[in-house]
Design a protein around this motif. Structure first.
Motif, short mmCIF file in Angstrom:
data_model
loop_
_atom_site.label_atom_id
_atom_site.label_comp_id
_atom_site.label_asym_id
_atom_site.label_seq_id
_atom_site.Cartn_x
_atom_site.Cartn_y
_atom_site.Cartn_z
N HIS A 166 0.73 -1.37 -0.45
CA HIS A 166 -0.03 0.00 -0.05
C HIS A 166 0.80 1.60 0.18
CE1 HIS A 166 -3.84 2.54 0.77
NE2 HIS A 166 -2.70 2.93 2.04
N THR A 167 2.13 1.13 0.69
CA THR A 167 3.01 2.20 0.64
C THR A 167 4.37 2.24 -0.09
OG1 THR A 167 4.23 1.52 2.13
CG2 THR A 167 2.06 2.91 3.43
N LEU A 168 4.25 1.42 -0.37
CA LEU A 168 5.26 0.97 -1.84
C LEU A 168 6.36 0.92 -0.99
CD1 LEU A 168 3.60 2.59 -5.17
CD2 LEU A 168 4.16 0.03 -4.34
N GLU A 169 6.55 0.96 0.40
CA GLU A 169 7.51 1.03 1.18
C GLU A 169 7.97 -0.18 1.57
OE1 GLU A 169 11.23 1.21 3.14
OE2 GLU A 169 10.34 3.00 1.65
N PRO A 170 9.25 -1.25 1.14
CA PRO A 170 9.56 -2.31 1.81
C PRO A 170 8.93 -2.49 2.96
CG PRO A 170 11.28 -1.73 0.59
CD PRO A 170 10.12 -0.33 0.86
N THR A 171 9.79 -1.43 4.61
CA THR A 171 9.42 -1.25 5.98
C THR A 171 8.93 -0.71 6.23
OG1 THR A 171 10.54 0.82 5.60
CG2 THR A 171 12.33 -0.67 5.17
N ALA A 172 8.05 -0.71 5.83
CA ALA A 172 6.47 0.48 6.32
C ALA A 172 6.12 -0.97 7.52
CB ALA A 172 5.62 0.29 5.68
N CYS A 173 5.97 -2.42 7.55
CA CYS A 173 5.73 -3.26 8.33
C CYS A 173 6.43 -4.44 8.33
CB CYS A 173 4.36 -3.65 8.53
SG CYS A 173 3.28 -4.29 9.79
N PRO A 174 7.82 -4.13 9.43
CA PRO A 174 8.28 -5.07 9.36
C PRO A 174 7.78 -6.29 10.71
CG PRO A 174 9.72 -3.03 10.61
CD PRO A 174 8.19 -3.24 10.17
N ALA A 175 8.70 -7.72 10.13
CA ALA A 175 8.36 -8.59 10.76
C ALA A 175 7.44 -8.68 12.92
CB ALA A 175 8.63 -10.01 10.53
N GLN A 176 9.02 -7.80 13.37
CA GLN A 176 8.76 -7.49 14.65
C GLN A 176 7.55 -6.71 14.96
OE1 GLN A 176 10.70 -8.58 17.37
NE2 GLN A 176 8.54 -8.22 18.23
N MET A 177 6.96 -5.78 13.91
CA MET A 177 6.26 -5.05 14.37
C MET A 177 4.88 -5.56 13.98
SD MET A 177 4.79 -1.39 12.18
CE MET A 177 3.36 -0.46 12.04
N ALA A 178 4.41 -6.87 13.15
CA ALA A 178 3.46 -7.49 12.58
C ALA A 178 3.57 -8.66 14.24
CB ALA A 178 3.76 -8.45 11.34
N LEU A 179 4.60 -8.87 14.87
CA LEU A 179 4.68 -9.47 16.12
C LEU A 179 3.64 -8.78 16.97
CD1 LEU A 179 5.18 -12.31 17.11
CD2 LEU A 179 6.88 -12.06 17.61
N ASP A 180 4.57 -7.88 16.91
CA ASP A 180 4.40 -6.05 18.47
C ASP A 180 2.51 -6.28 18.23
OD1 ASP A 180 6.37 -6.47 19.09
OD2 ASP A 180 6.77 -4.31 18.25
N LEU A 181 1.44 -6.16 16.72
CA LEU A 181 -0.01 -6.08 16.93
C LEU A 181 -0.56 -7.26 17.77
CD1 LEU A 181 0.16 -5.32 12.80
CD2 LEU A 181 -0.12 -3.43 14.85
N ALA A 182 0.16 -8.79 17.63
CA ALA A 182 -0.22 -9.86 17.39
C ALA A 182 -0.04 -10.35 19.04
CB ALA A 182 -0.08 -10.94 16.89
#
Length: 437
Positions: free
Chosen positions: A331-347
């Motif tokens: 969506h942002t055309l930015e590969p660092t927009a939601c790194p793996a660690q951030m996704a794990l933090d969300l969950a």
């Protein structure tokens, strides 16, 4: 909590999700009753607790249980019933007519089946809103899950469970007393959405939450149509509209929050509210993409949810983490927009914020003993260069071999320990006849 370890769980990895995001190789967690007593290296904890029951998981990763911060668990009854439609068409043409035929028994069956799916795939806590929610309370209690649960309400009466508004208020008050002090289950007051309620009802719902000591939650800013309708009827966007009614408060959690501008985010931040991102459902219903990067910039707590199994169509939080990360990138055309660690933090940590439960989401001394363990021996989980990367981008959820909530094992190595899954599967097949009729 006594300084005595009941069970010592050991594995090749322990992902703590603490403030330092520490990962312990050859790690262990010591459990005493419903709490985590200690987290550390196996060789040290073995000396500290030599008499504890030992569960050696070997080539596995112990991690906090995932938190599904928004769902409608009884809707497993309608999984696959209606797909590939816009939200309002999906609701009004297919879902609402079927839901009008529900019974408490069917709601409990659908809830139990969703809970089995979540337990199997590593979810330990969830935030649910639906009708006949008393049946969901019963299902969550019997199957050992941690939950925030609320009877959804609209301005249209009679509803499935209440003949009028006063009957709804009385139901919420009764449930508050029935479940007061429960160690795993808390009530929320959850009006459905701005477009299915009115200002008076929303004010009364928030007052009811305060009166009963309940949390407050609602679908909010989910679609562009909702925004346009709110502007037409109230002269404000959905989030300022809710702010004008006093709903943006620290105990409030809002689901979806897809269409939010800078002013909206400022209001949510000032109210210290939580938001829940539902990437799969928002993509499937073409609702849009929640600006979760901006939410985090405003320090708005963000959790992750599946939404219901009729609009997702799964209750698998591993799949949701994967989608959340990739959706933000494209969506942002930015590969660092939601790194793996951030996704794990969300969950994990973000889900704890969304459920307003500070004792879950990490593995640390004093926290609730809610955790899972992933088998790392399957091809998709090898090699391990970065264990968090493997969890978010490679895991399917079916690697989970252990689910523990409040110190109690709910699932272990292919066996459900709090339900008869074969009988449950037979019942859900019979429920197809109800849908088809």
């Amino acid at each position: 909590m006594q300084n005595v370890c009941d069970t010592l769980y050991t594995a090749d990895y322990v992902i703590t999700q603490n403030d330092g995001r520490d990962i312990i190789r050859q790690g262990a967690i010591a459990v005493c009753e419903d709490r985590i007593l200690c987290v550390g290296h196996t060789d040290i904890l073995e000396v500290l607790y030599p008499d504890a029951r030992r569960v050696d998981l070997g080539n596995a990763a112990i991690m906090p249980g995932l938190i599904n911060a928004h769902t409608h668990v009884p809707m497993s009854l309608l999984r696959g019933y209606s797909d590939d439609k816009a939200l309002m068409d999906w609701l009004t043409q297919d879902i609402f007519p079927q839901e009008a035929k529900l019974t408490p028994e069917l709601v409990e069956l659908g809830a139990r089946f969703s809970l089995a799916e979540m337990i199997r795939t590593g979810t330990t806590a969830f935030y649910d809103m639906y009708m006949w929610e008393r049946s969901v309370f019963t299902a969550a209690d019997s199957m050992g899950m941690r939950a925030v649960l609320g009877e959804s309400v609209t301005q249209y009466f009679p509803s499935l469970s209440c003949k009028d508004q006063e009957a709804y208020f009385e139901l919420v008050r009764q449930q508050a007393e029935e479940w007061k002090g429960h160690p795993r289950i808390r009530q929320a007051v959850v009006p459905h959405a701005p477009y299915t309620t009115n200002p008076e009802l929303l004010r009364k719902c928030y007052a009811l939450a305060e009166e009963t000591g309940s949390l407050f939650g609602m679908h909010l800013a989910e679609t562009q149509t909702e925004t346009e309708t709110c502007l037409k009827e109230h002269g404000m966007r959905p989030i300022p509209y809710c702010n004008s009614l006093g709903l943006l408060q620290p105990g409030s959690t809002f689901f979806h929050v897809v269409h939010a501008d800078e002013q909206d985010m400022e209001l949510l931040a000032e109210g210290r509210c939580a938001a829940v991102h539902n990437p799969a459902s928002n993509m499937k219903l073409a609702s849009g993409v929640a600006p979760i990067g901006s939410f985090r910039n405003y320090r708005i707590p963000v959790g992750l949810g599946t939404d219901g199994p009729a609009s997702n169509n799964a209750q698998n939080m591993f799949r949701e983490m994967y989608m959340a990360s990739l959706l933000q990138k494209v969506h942002t055309l930015e590969p660092t927009a939601c790194p793996a660690q951030m996704a794990l933090d969300l969950a994990t940590r973000g889900g704890a914020d969304a459920l307003h439960c500070p004792l879950i989401g990490t593995l640390e001394p004093g926290m609730k003993a809610d955790f899972i363990a992933l088998d790392l021996s399957s091809p998709n989980m090898q090699p391990v260069h970065n264990i968090v990367s493997n969890i978010v981008y490679a895991a399917t959820g079916l690697e989970n071999r252990l689910t523990v909530v409040d110190g109690k094992e709910l699932y272990r190595d292919g066996k459900f320990l709090t339900c008869d899954f074969e009988a449950l599967s037979a019942e859900i097949q019979q429920a197809r006849a109800w849908v088809r009729s």
